[in-house]
Design a protein around this motif. Structure first.
Motif, PDB file in Angstrom:
ATOM      1  N   LEU A 117      53.270  -6.882 123.254  1.00 45.16           N
ATOM      2  CA  LEU A 117      53.509  -5.821 122.284  1.00 45.16           C
ATOM      3  C   LEU A 117      54.789  -5.124 122.730  1.00 45.16           C
ATOM      4  O   LEU A 117      54.786  -4.375 123.704  1.00 45.16           O
ATOM      5  N   ALA A 118      55.863  -5.410 122.048  1.00 47.77           N
ATOM      6  CA  ALA A 118      57.158  -4.848 122.438  1.00 47.77           C
ATOM      7  C   ALA A 118      57.277  -3.419 121.933  1.00 47.77           C
ATOM      8  O   ALA A 118      56.846  -3.094 120.830  1.00 47.77           O
ATOM      9  N   ALA A 119      57.866  -2.585 122.762  1.00 47.16           N
ATOM     10  CA  ALA A 119      58.124  -1.201 122.354  1.00 47.16           C
ATOM     11  C   ALA A 119      59.315  -1.182 121.409  1.00 47.16           C
ATOM     12  O   ALA A 119      60.204  -2.019 121.480  1.00 47.16           O
ATOM     13  N   SER A 120      59.335  -0.229 120.531  1.00 50.68           N
ATOM     14  CA  SER A 120      60.434  -0.089 119.582  1.00 50.68           C
ATOM     15  C   SER A 120      61.711   0.273 120.316  1.00 50.68           C
ATOM     16  O   SER A 120      61.729   1.150 121.171  1.00 50.68           O
ATOM     17  N   GLN A 121      62.777  -0.390 119.970  1.00 48.79           N
ATOM     18  CA  GLN A 121      64.066  -0.088 120.575  1.00 48.79           C
ATOM     19  C   GLN A 121      64.901   0.829 119.680  1.00 48.79           C
ATOM     20  O   GLN A 121      65.970   1.268 120.059  1.00 48.79           O
TER      21      GLN A 121
END
Length: 184
Positions: A17-21
């Motif tokens: 689950l990638a964090a928002s950039q």
């Protein structure tokens, strides 16, 4: 949340689950992160939060909800000091530490678990790390390299297996090894 999970192509049970950039890094809240971790915990045995180095908000949020923490450091004064600071924060500002203060965790073993640290492993310097990074492949999948084996050993220890420590001694390379390379 389940739509945001990215399934790893190589490992059947690994999701990211990638964090928002694009969002402001202060957009995360303790309540929001807690809600996401709680929801993920219903479907996954392990939820691992990789936080940024240092003691910024992202690191605080990741460590607050940690049942266990892995603090990574380099043999440099500033890195060791940052790690020492993070250990202090884990002992005083995590949800587990708050439970101790409130008297919810009174056992000696619980207090020792929060304050003590154990060595999961030493990852030796290796060209395999750079190679794996450039190929977009986790170095742990390279079980022929010292670094891949060391990561595997650390994971096994984290999972409770008794694994002898390797790679504790720094191998000093001679001139020829530094010029022409050596075993990685």
């Amino acid at each position: 949340l389940t739509q945001a999970l990215i399934k790893d192509k190589r490992l059947e049970n690994l999701y990211v689950l990638a964090a928002s950039q694009t969002r402001d890094k202060d957009a995360l809240t303790k309540e929001g992160v807690g809600k996401v971790i709680d929801e993920l915990s219903q479907n996954f045995e392990f939820v691992i939060c990789d936080s940024p180095a240092g003691i910024e908000t992202g690191a605080h949020l990741a460590m607050y909800f940690a049942d266990e923490a892995i603090v990574v450091t380099n043999p440099e004064v500033s890195s060791v000091r940052d790690s020492d600071r993070m250990l202090g924060l884990l002992a005083s500002k995590s949800r587990r530490a708050e439970r101790v203060v409130k008297g919810e965790m009174l056992g000696v073993e619980d207090v020792e678990e929060i304050l003590a640290i154990r060595l999961l492993g030493v990852i030796p310097e290796s060209q395999a790390v750079l190679k794996a990074s450039n190929q977009g492949v986790p170095v742990i999948l390279d079980d022929q390299s010292d670094a891949g084996q060391a990561y595997g050993d650390a994971v096994d220890r984290l999972l409770g297996k008794e694994v002898a420590h390797r790679f504790l001694d720094v191998q000093k390379k001679g001139l020829m090894q530094r010029l022409f390379g050596g075993r990685e």
